[in-house]
Design an enzyme around this catalytic site. Structure first.
Site, short mmCIF file in Angstrom:
data_model
loop_
_atom_site.label_atom_id
_atom_site.label_comp_id
_atom_site.label_asym_id
_atom_site.label_seq_id
_atom_site.Cartn_x
_atom_site.Cartn_y
_atom_site.Cartn_z
N ASP A 1 -10.90 0.69 -3.29
CA ASP A 1 -10.57 -0.37 -2.33
C ASP A 1 -10.82 -1.74 -2.94
O ASP A 1 -11.96 -2.14 -3.16
CB ASP A 1 -11.40 -0.20 -1.06
CG ASP A 1 -11.13 -1.30 -0.04
OD1 ASP A 1 -9.99 -1.78 0.03
OD2 ASP A 1 -12.07 -1.71 0.66
N ASP B 1 -4.38 -6.73 -0.37
CA ASP B 1 -5.24 -5.74 0.27
C ASP B 1 -4.65 -4.34 0.07
O ASP B 1 -3.60 -4.04 0.63
CB ASP B 1 -5.39 -6.05 1.76
CG ASP B 1 -6.32 -5.07 2.47
OD1 ASP B 1 -7.16 -4.46 1.79
OD2 ASP B 1 -6.21 -4.92 3.69
#
Length: 488
Positions: free
Chosen positions: A312, A95
């Site tokens: 992202d 992440d």
């Protein structure tokens, strides 16, 4: 003789003082060869984005928690890390939108016991690791220097954390220092088992989507910009460069590679990061379709408290503010209308296509600061959504954002090398077949390694002396004393 011995010892130490480059293979949780409703992907992303925006406003750490149980959802990449003494493997999700590495503790009250991903879940037990230590409240990382809204001091004098989200999902636990074990390139075509002491979270409580078993993993591997991310911890001690890279495969098998170091590719272009931002913000300036710039006011891309453009890896699709989305879709439709049949499916702009999209649809260029352009193939902005009357239905994968932040997710990031160069505050990218090996540099020089065909120049030497095993240092001291004794 004494001087020669000293030179030999110092020379040996110099050869060993090499900055590590850590190569991490990635796995994808779900195959990409299944058809997925755009609405399901949007629902998953919206849940994530609500947390990202909370993080922007209130300092809440962002987690890439899954928002739907659909087994064909994409966007979840995970890898294995080895923690403790003796080392144990944990499957953790990659992440780039959060900072902390955390894994589930053996004392966790409401954590998943099994996973629908076909992996065996593991629990971290501090009593089973001889090197595990609790982080006390007196530790500098628990003081004001690193203090965040998520860090607390418990009644038992343990530095603890609590990550809570608006939908009720969250985790809490305490910080631990223990050994992270990894493979490091030490010299010419050699890989050594190496380790470093790091701080990470041990989760004792989870709620909401984190408790679901269908997509459960052992924890989260945060690659954010904060001081407590693993990349920041290792680079601050000279163990790895202050840069990491990934190459995410976009075909049916998924997977890819993540590197604690810089992937080298001649075609990589770089654009500066927007300073003083919690996420990886870039300065998007314009968009071109088939080489023609769209009429978009550049101010709609300006970074502020609730605007900007973020890279992202935890977002599945891509999102554009309305002022950019509408002219973007209009330009695509105008270009392909003679060859395809435009249609609206469940609120999305789609097209019925009888031939290959690469032969019909135009290329798109996202243009960033410093003259860096990101070239998108049709597959980088389209999603295949099924069949209709013998034709294939393709839909625009970019979604409209009415005010807010534009986000470049997996739809755009796949099949590209991405380099997050924190040392120079920039991000670089290049189109690439991520099933191939990659060249990885551990310094800013021309020295590099090729994954699968490892090679490194001996001029790459940046490891701190404290990384050399204590037993080896003791041996050198004894050898030096012996040399001195012989010349008394």
């Amino acid at each position: 003789m004494q001087a020669l011995s000293l030179l030999l010892i110092l020379g040996f130490l110099t050869v060993l003082s090499v900055a590590y480059c850590v190569v991490i293979p990635l796995e994808r949780a779900f195959p990409l060869n299944g058809l997925v409703e755009l609405s399901q992907l949007v629902a998953r992303d919206q849940l994530r984005h609500s947390r990202m925006l909370q993080g922007l406003v209130g300092g809440v750490v962002d987690f890439s928690v899954q928002g739907t149980s659909d087994p064909y959802l994409v966007g979840l990449y995970f890898t294995k890390v080895k923690l403790g003494s003796p080392p144990r493997e944990f499957n953790v999700q990659i992440d780039t939108g959060s900072d902390i590495l955390w894994v589930t503790c053996s004392s966790c009250a409401d954590c998943p016991q099994s996973s629908g991903l076909g992996i065996q879940l593991s629990l971290f037990d501090t009593t089973s690791s001889s090197s595990a230590r609790m982080v006390p409240c007196s530790d500098p990382m628990c003081s004001s220097e690193y203090q965040t809204t998520a860090t607390q001091c418990s009644q038992s004098n343990q530095c603890s954390y609590s990550f809570q989200y608006g939908d009720g999902s969250g985790t809490s636990g305490y910080y631990v220092t223990d050994i992270l074990s990894f493979d490091a390139v030490m010299g010419q075509s050699s890989i050594a088992n190496s380790s470093a002491l790091i701080v990470f979270g041990c989760s004792t409580y989870q709620s909401g989507d984190l408790t679901k078993t269908d997509k459960a993993v052992d924890g989260i591997f945060g690659f954010g910009r904060g001081d407590l991310s693993v990349i920041s911890q290792l680079s601050s001690r000279g163990i790895t460069p202050r840069v990491f890279s990934h190459c995410l495969k976009g075909d049916g098998s998924g997977g890819g590679i993540m590197v604690l170091g810089a992937i080298m590719e001649p075609s990589i272009v770089y654009s500066p990061l927007v300073p003083s931002q919690p996420h990886y913000n870039l300065m998007l300036q314009s968009i071109a379709v088939n080489g023609q710039l769209l009429q978009i006011d550049p101010s709609v891309f300006a970074t502020s408290s609730n605007r900007g453009t973020i890279v992202d890896s935890g977002t599945t699709l891509a999102y554009l503010v309305q002022e950019a989305y509408d002219p973007f879709v209009s330009a695509i439709t105008a270009t392909v209308s003679p060859s395809v049949t435009p249609t609206i499916s469940k609120g999305n702009q789609c097209y019925l296509v009888a031939a290959s999209v690469s032969q019909i649809f135009p290329s798109v260029s996202l243009n960033f600061a410093s003259g860096a352009s990101m070239m998108l193939k049709p597959e980088d902005y389209l999603i295949r959504s099924g069949f209709y009357n013998g034709d294939t239905m393709w839909c625009i994968g970019f979604q409209k954002v009415q005010g807010g932040i534009s986000i470049l997710g997996d739809l755009v990031l796949k099949d590209k090398i991405f380099v997050y160069d924190l040392a120079h505050q920039r991000i670089g990218w290049a189109n690439y077949d991520c099933s191939l090996s990659v060249n990885v540099s551990i310094t800013s020089s021309k020295d590099f390694i090729n994954e699968g065909q490892l090679s490194m120049s001996s001029s790459t030497k940046e490891m701190l002396f404290k990384l050399i095993p204590l037993s080896f240092i003791t041996f050198l001291i004894q050898l030096l004393e012996l040399v001195e004794f012989q010349f008394l």
